[in-house]
Design an enzyme around this catalytic site. Structure first.
Site, short mmCIF file in Angstrom:
data_model
loop_
_atom_site.label_atom_id
_atom_site.label_comp_id
_atom_site.label_asym_id
_atom_site.label_seq_id
_atom_site.Cartn_x
_atom_site.Cartn_y
_atom_site.Cartn_z
N ARG A 149 22.47 -62.44 -57.04
CA ARG A 149 22.00 -61.49 -56.04
C ARG A 149 22.43 -61.90 -54.63
O ARG A 149 22.85 -61.08 -53.82
CB ARG A 149 20.47 -61.39 -56.10
CG ARG A 149 19.86 -60.38 -55.15
CD ARG A 149 18.37 -60.68 -54.91
NE ARG A 149 17.66 -61.04 -56.11
CZ ARG A 149 16.99 -60.18 -56.87
NH1 ARG A 149 16.94 -58.90 -56.52
NH2 ARG A 149 16.35 -60.59 -57.94
N TYR A 197 10.49 -52.19 -60.47
CA TYR A 197 9.90 -53.34 -59.78
C TYR A 197 9.13 -52.97 -58.51
O TYR A 197 8.68 -53.86 -57.80
CB TYR A 197 11.00 -54.32 -59.34
CG TYR A 197 11.85 -54.89 -60.43
CD1 TYR A 197 11.29 -55.47 -61.56
CD2 TYR A 197 13.24 -54.89 -60.32
CE1 TYR A 197 12.08 -56.02 -62.55
CE2 TYR A 197 14.05 -55.44 -61.29
CZ TYR A 197 13.46 -56.00 -62.41
OH TYR A 197 14.25 -56.54 -63.39
N CYS A 253 14.17 -35.95 -63.50
CA CYS A 253 12.91 -35.27 -63.84
C CYS A 253 11.81 -36.27 -64.16
O CYS A 253 11.33 -36.37 -65.31
CB CYS A 253 13.14 -34.30 -65.00
SG CYS A 253 14.08 -32.86 -64.52
N GLU A 277 23.65 -71.22 -59.73
CA GLU A 277 24.18 -69.96 -60.23
C GLU A 277 23.66 -68.77 -59.42
O GLU A 277 22.86 -67.97 -59.92
CB GLU A 277 23.87 -69.79 -61.73
CG GLU A 277 22.45 -70.13 -62.12
CD GLU A 277 22.26 -70.28 -63.61
OE1 GLU A 277 23.19 -70.76 -64.30
OE2 GLU A 277 21.17 -69.94 -64.09
#
Length: 443
Positions: free
Chosen positions: A291, A332, A359, A288
């Site tokens: 990415r 990350y 901000c 599967e």
């Protein structure tokens, strides 16, 4: 920035993707803008399929839609013949709205709600990847109400954890996902399935990590899962039909990342399967990738705004997006590379830090980017933003989410409209007590 797919510098000295000049894309669609290289997406899917076709394995490749899920993406996946892995009711709804075949969808997740399970059952999806005992009871109850027998895989934590080049084997992996292999949870789940007239167990699933650049972890996972398969055959008489080895195949985000081509992963997995299983007991192998299919195909275009230099310290270049369209650096500490799309043929001459406009002090996209002289109005292109960028986009600071376009063969097509300011307040409700009262005119 490393160029992927159809990206190149054109005769105008501009970054071009899919035959489209990125400065033209900005004029037409605005910024920030997610640009997806359609031909590269298709090529990555075909690489996985063709790699398996060159083996003697029975297989399925599913696109992990959590990486990037839109109606148009679902149509690409369908056209290329892959299955679809969904992890929420929203992803399932998107797939079904795109007329993706339900029999090629399966459902992941560690906390599937009754609504999600019901929608999957009613749609007739291929199977559920069951994550825990609570889910087994829920699946059984809702399927029984409908007079259905529900096909499932059991997600396992096999005690193999991959961190790029580092593989760790533990007796009991600490994870919110799956049935633990070391403690005997998997075996108990198999027993419950075998005793059920509703749960139709077809096999097992495991996932060992993300951004994996080597094959050893997959070999170790196959060996561990083969032990489980043999044990369940001997103890329960269960024949494993499907072994899903998950995803996690790495891509190149920045210098130092050295991912393998899909064929290398598939060849190593095929070899491990051949060594671990006899031909008669060999299950169908599922992968599967997510990415690795869309990550390198995505580029985000921004317009440079303010420039601030702290003498002897740092030069900040602010763009019109940030952690609302790319949360990964803040979440990350992910690293990215960038170029000035309108000065792609110019030599770099200064190191700057790319700041977002949100901000938050931590709203930084790239700390040290080596670029040509940067000016307000330049177009900054950040590469490898196809995976988990649009998926994680948010409205922090009431920022509208960007548009998404597919580019291929010189054409650009809108696949997600840019949010408007009206979209931002479309779900807001003012209670009656807070509504502005009309003041009577004086007589």
């Amino acid at each position: 920035m490393h160029f992927h797919g159809t990206s190149r510098i054109n005769e105008k000295g501009h970054l071009e993707i899919g035959g489209c000049d990125t400065t033209d894309l900005v004029r037409r669609w605005g910024t920030p803008l997610y640009v997806m290289d359609e031909n590269l997406i298709r090529r990555r899917m075909r690489q996985f399929m063709e790699a398996f076709e060159a083996t003697d394995l029975s297989f399925q490749v599913a696109y992990a839609s959590k990486a990037f899920s839109t109606l148009a993406m679902c149509r690409l996946v369908e056209e290329e013949g892959l299955f679809l892995d969904v992890v929420s009711e929203g992803e399932l709804y998107t797939a079904l709205a795109a007329d993706f075949p339900a029999e090629r969808i399966y459902f992941h997740g560690n906390n599937k709600t009754p609504s999600e399970v019901a929608r999957g059952l009613d749609a007739g999806i291929r199977l559920f990847v069951a994550d825990n005992f609570t889910e087994l009871h829920l699946l059984e109850a809702l399927a029984r109400e409908r007079g259905l027998r529900v096909p499932i895989l059991l997600r396992t934590t096999p005690g193999v954890e991959a961190h790029t080049h580092d593989y760790i084997q533990t007796g009991q992996e600490d994870s919110k996902f799956g049935f633990d292999l070391g403690s005997g949870q998997v075996q108990e789940a198999v027993r419950q399935c075998m005793e059920s007239d509703i749960l139709h167990l077809e096999g097992f699933h495991c996932h060992i990590g993300s951004q994996i650049f080597e094959v050893e972890g997959f070999r170790l996972a196959v060996a561990k899962m083969a032990e489980l398969v043999r044990h369940c055959r001997e103890q329960f008489g269960f024949h494993t039909e499907i072994l899903n080895l998950g995803g996690g195949f790495g891509i190149r985000y920045s210098e130092g990342d050295e991912p393998l081509e899909p064929v290398r992963y598939v060849e190593a997995i095929a070899q491990a399967i051949s060594q671990a299983f006899s031909e008669e007991e060999r299950p169908e192998i599922w992968l599967e990738p997510g990415r690795s299919i869309v990550g390198e195909a995505g580029t985000t275009l921004y317009e440079v705004g303010t420039i601030k230099e702290i003498p002897g310290v740092r030069k900040y270049v602010a763009v019109d997006g940030g952690m609302n369209d790319n949360l990964r650096p803040a979440l990350y500490q992910a690293t990215y590379e960038a170029i000035l799309a309108n000065k792609a043929d110019c030599e770099p001459e200064e190191t700057v830090s790319i700041a977002g406009k949100l901000c938050e002090t931590g709203d930084m996209l790239i700390w040290d980017a080596y670029l040509p002289a940067v000016e307000s109005g330049d177009v900054l292109a950040v590469g490898c933003t196809g995976a988990y960028n649009y998926s994680m986009a948010n409205n922090y600071n009431r920022m509208p989410r960007p548009a998404v376009v597919f580019v291929a063969d010189g054409r650009s097509e809108l696949v997600v409209m840019r949010e408007t300011l009206d979209d931002l307040i479309s779900q807001d409700v003012i209670p009656e007590r807070l509504k502005r009262k009309t003041i009577p005119a004086s007589s």
